[in-house]
Write a protein that holds these residues in place. Structure first.
Motif, PDB file in Angstrom:
ATOM      1  N   ASP A   1       0.823  -1.208   0.000  1.00  0.00           N
ATOM      2  CA  ASP A   1       0.000   0.000   0.000  1.00  0.00           C
ATOM      3  C   ASP A   1       0.856   1.256   0.000  1.00  0.00           C
ATOM      4  O   ASP A   1       0.422   2.315  -0.453  1.00  0.00           O
ATOM      5  N   LEU A   2       2.069   1.146   0.553  1.00  0.00           N
ATOM      6  CA  LEU A   2       2.967   2.284   0.718  1.00  0.00           C
ATOM      7  C   LEU A   2       4.396   1.810   0.512  1.00  0.00           C
ATOM      8  O   LEU A   2       4.793   0.761   1.031  1.00  0.00           O
ATOM      9  N   VAL A   3       5.188   2.594  -0.230  1.00  0.00           N
ATOM     10  CA  VAL A   3       6.616   2.331  -0.417  1.00  0.00           C
ATOM     11  C   VAL A   3       7.384   3.547   0.082  1.00  0.00           C
ATOM     12  O   VAL A   3       7.046   4.675  -0.273  1.00  0.00           O
ATOM     13  N   VAL A   4       8.409   3.320   0.891  1.00  0.00           N
ATOM     14  CA  VAL A   4       9.213   4.421   1.407  1.00  0.00           C
ATOM     15  C   VAL A   4      10.680   4.162   1.100  1.00  0.00           C
ATOM     16  O   VAL A   4      11.175   3.030   1.226  1.00  0.00           O
ATOM     17  N   PHE A   5      11.371   5.239   0.695  1.00  0.00           N
ATOM     18  CA  PHE A   5      12.764   5.162   0.269  1.00  0.00           C
ATOM     19  C   PHE A   5      13.673   5.867   1.281  1.00  0.00           C
ATOM     20  O   PHE A   5      13.205   6.605   2.146  1.00  0.00           O
ATOM     21  N   PRO A   6      14.994   5.668   1.180  1.00  0.00           N
ATOM     22  CA  PRO A   6      15.937   6.286   2.127  1.00  0.00           C
ATOM     23  C   PRO A   6      15.984   7.815   2.020  1.00  0.00           C
ATOM     24  O   PRO A   6      15.440   8.424   1.085  1.00  0.00           O
ATOM     25  N   GLU A   7      16.670   8.412   2.962  1.00  0.00           N
ATOM     26  CA  GLU A   7      16.840   9.866   3.024  1.00  0.00           C
ATOM     27  C   GLU A   7      17.495  10.389   1.742  1.00  0.00           C
ATOM     28  O   GLU A   7      18.512   9.862   1.278  1.00  0.00           O
ATOM     29  N   LEU A   8      16.904  11.440   1.167  1.00  0.00           N
ATOM     30  CA  LEU A   8      17.405  12.081  -0.059  1.00  0.00           C
ATOM     31  C   LEU A   8      17.654  11.058  -1.173  1.00  0.00           C
ATOM     32  O   LEU A   8      18.625  11.139  -1.932  1.00  0.00           O
ATOM     33  N   SER A   9      16.733  10.124  -1.310  1.00  0.00           N
ATOM     34  CA  SER A   9      16.935   8.995  -2.225  1.00  0.00           C
ATOM     35  C   SER A   9      16.980   9.390  -3.698  1.00  0.00           C
ATOM     36  O   SER A   9      17.649   8.728  -4.500  1.00  0.00           O
ATOM     37  N   LEU A  10      16.283  10.452  -4.087  1.00  0.00           N
ATOM     38  CA  LEU A  10      16.265  10.828  -5.506  1.00  0.00           C
ATOM     39  C   LEU A  10      17.559  11.494  -5.969  1.00  0.00           C
ATOM     40  O   LEU A  10      17.863  11.498  -7.161  1.00  0.00           O
ATOM     41  N   THR A  11      18.310  12.049  -5.048  1.00  0.00           N
ATOM     42  CA  THR A  11      19.590  12.682  -5.403  1.00  0.00           C
ATOM     43  C   THR A  11      20.780  11.917  -4.854  1.00  0.00           C
ATOM     44  O   THR A  11      21.922  12.178  -5.239  1.00  0.00           O
ATOM     45  N   GLY A  12      20.516  10.957  -3.949  1.00  0.00           N
ATOM     46  CA  GLY A  12      21.564  10.418  -3.110  1.00  0.00           C
ATOM     47  C   GLY A  12      21.819  11.384  -1.962  1.00  0.00           C
ATOM     48  O   GLY A  12      21.509  12.585  -2.056  1.00  0.00           O
ATOM     49  N   TYR A  13      22.346  10.848  -0.846  1.00  0.00           N
ATOM     50  CA  TYR A  13      22.618  11.708   0.298  1.00  0.00           C
ATOM     51  C   TYR A  13      23.912  12.470   0.028  1.00  0.00           C
ATOM     52  O   TYR A  13      25.012  11.994   0.333  1.00  0.00           O
ATOM     53  N   GLU A  14      23.765  13.645  -0.572  1.00  0.00           N
ATOM     54  CA  GLU A  14      24.906  14.463  -0.987  1.00  0.00           C
ATOM     55  C   GLU A  14      24.610  15.921  -0.632  1.00  0.00           C
ATOM     56  O   GLU A  14      24.170  16.702  -1.483  1.00  0.00           O
ATOM     57  N   PRO A  15      24.820  16.321   0.610  1.00  0.00           N
ATOM     58  CA  PRO A  15      24.509  17.700   1.007  1.00  0.00           C
ATOM     59  C   PRO A  15      25.183  18.760   0.141  1.00  0.00           C
ATOM     60  O   PRO A  15      24.597  19.822  -0.102  1.00  0.00           O
ATOM     61  N   ASP A  16      26.395  18.489  -0.336  1.00  0.00           N
ATOM     62  CA  ASP A  16      27.104  19.452  -1.183  1.00  0.00           C
ATOM     63  C   ASP A  16      26.342  19.771  -2.473  1.00  0.00           C
ATOM     64  O   ASP A  16      26.561  20.822  -3.078  1.00  0.00           O
ATOM     65  N   LEU A  17      25.485  18.860  -2.899  1.00  0.00           N
ATOM     66  CA  LEU A  17      24.751  19.045  -4.150  1.00  0.00           C
ATOM     67  C   LEU A  17      23.340  19.591  -3.931  1.00  0.00           C
ATOM     68  O   LEU A  17      22.610  19.821  -4.897  1.00  0.00           O
ATOM     69  N   ALA A  18      22.958  19.797  -2.691  1.00  0.00           N
ATOM     70  CA  ALA A  18      21.573  20.159  -2.393  1.00  0.00           C
ATOM     71  C   ALA A  18      21.145  21.456  -3.070  1.00  0.00           C
ATOM     72  O   ALA A  18      20.058  21.541  -3.649  1.00  0.00           O
ATOM     73  N   ALA A  19      21.979  22.483  -3.009  1.00  0.00           N
ATOM     74  CA  ALA A  19      21.600  23.778  -3.589  1.00  0.00           C
ATOM     75  C   ALA A  19      21.419  23.674  -5.101  1.00  0.00           C
ATOM     76  O   ALA A  19      20.544  24.333  -5.685  1.00  0.00           O
ATOM     77  N   GLU A  20      22.233  22.830  -5.726  1.00  0.00           N
ATOM     78  CA  GLU A  20      22.154  22.653  -7.180  1.00  0.00           C
ATOM     79  C   GLU A  20      20.928  21.849  -7.602  1.00  0.00           C
ATOM     80  O   GLU A  20      20.312  22.127  -8.634  1.00  0.00           O
ATOM     81  N   LEU A  21      20.548  20.865  -6.800  1.00  0.00           N
ATOM     82  CA  LEU A  21      19.512  19.912  -7.201  1.00  0.00           C
ATOM     83  C   LEU A  21      18.142  20.173  -6.587  1.00  0.00           C
ATOM     84  O   LEU A  21      17.154  19.571  -7.010  1.00  0.00           O
ATOM     85  N   ALA A  22      18.057  21.056  -5.611  1.00  0.00           N
ATOM     86  CA  ALA A  22      16.787  21.298  -4.937  1.00  0.00           C
ATOM     87  C   ALA A  22      15.734  21.825  -5.905  1.00  0.00           C
ATOM     88  O   ALA A  22      16.032  22.593  -6.824  1.00  0.00           O
ATOM     89  N   VAL A  23      14.503  21.393  -5.694  1.00  0.00           N
ATOM     90  CA  VAL A  23      13.371  21.862  -6.491  1.00  0.00           C
ATOM     91  C   VAL A  23      12.269  22.304  -5.543  1.00  0.00           C
ATOM     92  O   VAL A  23      12.296  22.001  -4.345  1.00  0.00           O
ATOM     93  N   GLU A  24      11.296  22.998  -6.079  1.00  0.00           N
ATOM     94  CA  GLU A  24      10.151  23.409  -5.276  1.00  0.00           C
ATOM     95  C   GLU A  24       9.093  22.306  -5.265  1.00  0.00           C
ATOM     96  O   GLU A  24       9.068  21.436  -6.142  1.00  0.00           O
ATOM     97  N   LEU A  25       8.230  22.369  -4.287  1.00  0.00           N
ATOM     98  CA  LEU A  25       7.177  21.366  -4.183  1.00  0.00           C
ATOM     99  C   LEU A  25       6.162  21.493  -5.315  1.00  0.00           C
ATOM    100  O   LEU A  25       5.417  20.558  -5.597  1.00  0.00           O
ATOM    101  N   THR A  26       6.180  22.646  -5.979  1.00  0.00           N
ATOM    102  CA  THR A  26       5.268  22.871  -7.106  1.00  0.00           C
ATOM    103  C   THR A  26       5.917  22.545  -8.455  1.00  0.00           C
ATOM    104  O   THR A  26       5.296  22.756  -9.499  1.00  0.00           O
ATOM    105  N   ASP A  27       7.150  22.039  -8.441  1.00  0.00           N
ATOM    106  CA  ASP A  27       7.856  21.748  -9.692  1.00  0.00           C
ATOM    107  C   ASP A  27       7.069  20.742 -10.536  1.00  0.00           C
ATOM    108  O   ASP A  27       6.442  19.818 -10.016  1.00  0.00           O
ATOM    109  N   GLU A  28       7.143  20.921 -11.854  1.00  0.00           N
ATOM    110  CA  GLU A  28       6.369  20.064 -12.756  1.00  0.00           C
ATOM    111  C   GLU A  28       6.830  18.610 -12.733  1.00  0.00           C
ATOM    112  O   GLU A  28       6.098  17.698 -13.150  1.00  0.00           O
TER     113      GLU A  28
END
Length: 240
Positions: A35-62
């Motif tokens: 019924d529900l699938v849950v993935f690890p922390e920052l799973s879509l980018t990998g846990y890479e804080p250095d890349l967060a500013a580059e890869l972050a998107v808004e919740l309204t992103d298409e």
């Protein structure tokens, strides 16, 4: 309710590759009755804080539209990790999808000191699904007593942590989730990644604990696999 914990190996910064892997696990879990699938922390980018500013998107992103379509098509819910750009800054988000419902976010409220240069804490408690008595946590939050206590006040019976844990932190995380289960008489769960992350190595060991704090089932440190918990029977099966 059947909850799938997808222990995957993200590629650093490769959202397209990671998205395809997520879709594969969601479809596999759905076929197994999840019924529900849950993935690890920052799973879509990998846990890479250095890349967060580059890869972050808004919740309204298409980009979220196709994920909502998948949720609607398969009649399944899922939560995926992503850095999300909010008014106050970038948060560590668990983006949550439900069929025919607007997607939403649980943003990590308690940051580890190493994360503070890259992220801001979430300010809205939206990590609880009352219908299933399920509360979410993200990694460091499991070590903050106030977090689990808030979940219990919300009558949570299931406490699910999405994490990116390395070898030097996995033992204490296992112990902490076992303790929370015993103390609050709830089921606890952890879904971790495997493979390289943030100049370290995530070591899996995705697991489910019963209300006595005993491990029902746990994956290994290197395998990509999925634990599927039936909350009614406590049966846990492994999907590969």
């Amino acid at each position: 309710m059947k909850i799938a914990l997808a222990q995957c190996q993200p590629k650093a910064g490769d959202v397209a590759y990671n998205s395809e892997q997520h879709r594969n696990w969601i479809r596999k879990a759905q076929k197994a009755g999840a019924d529900l699938v849950v993935f690890p922390e920052l799973s879509l980018t990998g846990y890479e804080p250095d890349l967060a500013a580059e890869l972050a998107v808004e919740l309204t992103d298409e980009l979220w539209q196709s994920w909502q379509q998948l949720s609607d098509e398969l009649t399944i819910s899922f939560g995926m990790g992503m850095p999300i750009r909010m008014n106050e800054g970038i948060v560590i988000g668990l983006v949550l999808f439900q069929p025919q419902q607007p997607h939403r976010i649980y943003a990590k409220q308690y940051l580890h000191v190493d994360e503070e240069p890259y992220f801001v804490p979430g300010t809205v408690w939206d990590g609880y699904w009352a219908k299933h008595q399920l509360a979410f946590a993200i990694c460091y939050e499991i070590s903050v007593p106030a977090h689990a206590e808030q979940a219990v006040r919300n009558q949570a019976q299931l406490y699910l942590a999405s994490v990116a844990k390395f070898e030097n932190g996995i033992a204490s995380s296992n112990a902490r989730l076992a303790q929370l289960a015993r103390t609050h008489r709830i089921h606890t769960m952890m879904v971790n990644a495997v493979g390289p992350a943030d100049n370290g190595l995530c070591v899996g060991q995705t697991a489910v604990w019963d209300r006595e704090g005993q491990v029902i089932n746990q994956l290994g440190a290197k395998e990509e696999a999925c634990l599927l918990l039936d909350t009614d029977t406590e049966a846990v099966t492994v999907l590969q």
